[in-house]
Design a protein around this motif. Structure first.
Motif, PDB file in Angstrom:
ATOM      1  N   ASP A 289      -6.723   7.695   0.745  1.00  0.00           N
ATOM      2  CA  ASP A 289      -5.339   7.265   0.946  1.00  0.00           C
ATOM      3  C   ASP A 289      -4.885   7.834   2.286  1.00  0.00           C
ATOM      4  O   ASP A 289      -5.064   9.029   2.554  1.00  0.00           O
TER       5      ASP A 289
ATOM      6  N   HIS B  54      -3.550  -4.051   3.491  1.00  0.00           N
ATOM      7  CA  HIS B  54      -4.259  -3.340   4.553  1.00  0.00           C
ATOM      8  C   HIS B  54      -5.658  -3.912   4.605  1.00  0.00           C
ATOM      9  O   HIS B  54      -6.460  -3.727   3.686  1.00  0.00           O
TER      10      HIS B  54
ATOM     11  N   LEU C 216      -8.386   0.506  -1.266  1.00  0.00           N
ATOM     12  CA  LEU C 216      -9.852   0.586  -1.303  1.00  0.00           C
ATOM     13  C   LEU C 216     -10.418  -0.057  -2.569  1.00  0.00           C
ATOM     14  O   LEU C 216     -11.498  -0.630  -2.562  1.00  0.00           O
TER      15      LEU C 216
ATOM     16  N   THR D  97       0.854  -1.181   0.000  1.00  0.00           N
ATOM     17  CA  THR D  97       0.000   0.000   0.000  1.00  0.00           C
ATOM     18  C   THR D  97       0.899   1.244   0.000  1.00  0.00           C
ATOM     19  O   THR D  97       2.011   1.213   0.548  1.00  0.00           O
TER      20      THR D  97
ATOM     21  N   LEU E  46     -10.880   4.947   4.636  1.00  0.00           N
ATOM     22  CA  LEU E  46     -10.002   3.909   5.160  1.00  0.00           C
ATOM     23  C   LEU E  46      -9.917   3.921   6.685  1.00  0.00           C
ATOM     24  O   LEU E  46      -9.472   2.952   7.283  1.00  0.00           O
ATOM     25  N   GLN E  47     -10.336   5.041   7.301  1.00  0.00           N
ATOM     26  CA  GLN E  47     -10.249   5.125   8.751  1.00  0.00           C
ATOM     27  C   GLN E  47     -11.301   6.085   9.305  1.00  0.00           C
ATOM     28  O   GLN E  47     -11.076   7.296   9.360  1.00  0.00           O
TER      29      GLN E  47
END
Length: 305
Positions: A226, A151, A137, A105, A200-201
């Motif tokens: 990202d 990830h 993703l 990643t 992603l978070q």
């Protein structure tokens, strides 16, 4: 009359004769050839028997000296050995390099992997590592990769044994951003600042731990697909990032980002190592990367406020 048969000696015998003539003793030649002195003496004796004449005088007081036949034979042997050594097929090939293609990643590669790669290269110079990037993703990886740094969720995308980092999340911001706002005295004060967002978070794990379970996810501002872009936006003072300590440890160390509150929460998704094509190079890389990640975890623990 039939042709006289050619009495060719063995190459090992010729090498032993040349080494003894140059070194002056069976013992010294044995050290050079990685043999015992008796083995070298037997090879020379076998050569003398094949030639049907002595090549050395063996005198207890003076050691070994070449006979006239030995003096005549030595330059011929050296010329023959030189011709054999000059043949390209007889020359030793350079050390074989093993190629290893690693897909990672982007943020893990830039923040964790690339800065540490000189250590891997120094420890494993025979491995030619090629690094490519994936898009987490979109699940777009490198189909040709031997090893993949992924990830993902545990255990859906990764097994527990594949996890590289047990990471922790905490809000991070640039000093310039904090200077433009009132001092932060409690976690709820963060809600008055722009919170950077990435699919992603999500912020919810940290907000719950901070007693702000009713706070909504940020829905304004750019959406960064990202983790590295989220860090870049935080460094530019555009907002507060919910970031992994492992990815931001250099920026924290030099003061470009600060941690307003000591509260951290475990990351729900992990970085893991997946081996698609086992090999000695892949095994060496996996062992090195796991050790590096353990060192990063220990560094984060010691640096925690």
């Amino acid at each position: 009359m039939p042709p006289r048969p050619i009495r060719l000696p063995s190459l090992d015998a010729l090498l032993a004769f040349e080494a003894v003539a140059r070194a002056g003793s069976f013992e010294a030649a044995a050290d050079e050839l990685a043999l015992t002195a008796s083995a070298v003496a037997k090879r020379v004796a076998g050569l003398e028997e094949r030639l049907d004449q002595p090549l050395f005088l063996r005198q207890p007081a003076r050691g070994l000296t070449l006979t006239p036949a030995g003096h005549e034979y030595l330059p011929q042997v050296r010329q023959a050995l030189a011709l054999l050594q000059a043949m390209p097929l007889h020359q030793r090939n350079p050390a074989v390099r093993e190629r290893l293609r690693v897909s990672s990643t982007p943020t893990f590669a830039r923040q964790l992997l690339v800065p540490a790669l000189p250590g891997f290269t120094a420890a494993h110079p025979q491995v030619e590592l090629e690094l490519t990037l994936s898009v987490p993703l979109l699940a777009e990886g490198d189909a040709g990769a031997d090893v993949e740094i992924r990830h993902g969720a545990v255990p859906e995308d990764l097994s527990a044994a594949q996890v590289l980092l047990h990471d922790r999340l905490t809000p991070l911001a640039a000093p310039a951003l904090l200077a433009r706002h009132a001092p932060l005295t409690q976690p709820a004060d963060l809600l008055s600042l722009p919170l950077l967002r990435t699919p992603l978070q999500p912020w919810s794990p940290w907000l719950r731990a901070a007693g702000l379970a009713d706070a909504a996810e940020p829905d304004e501002g750019p959406r960064f697909v990202d983790l590295g872009l989220t860090l870049a936006a935080a460094l530019a003072g555009q907002g507060v990032a919910l970031a992994r300590l492992s990815l931001a440890r250099h920026e924290l160390a030099d003061g470009r980002l600060v941690q307003p509150f000591p509260l951290t929460v475990p990351a729900e998704r992990a970085y893991g190592l997946v081996c698609h094509r086992p090999s000695p190079a892949a095994e060496a890389f996996a062992g090195w990367l796991q050790a590096h990640c353990r060192a990063v975890e220990a560094e984060n623990s010691s640096a925690a406020p």
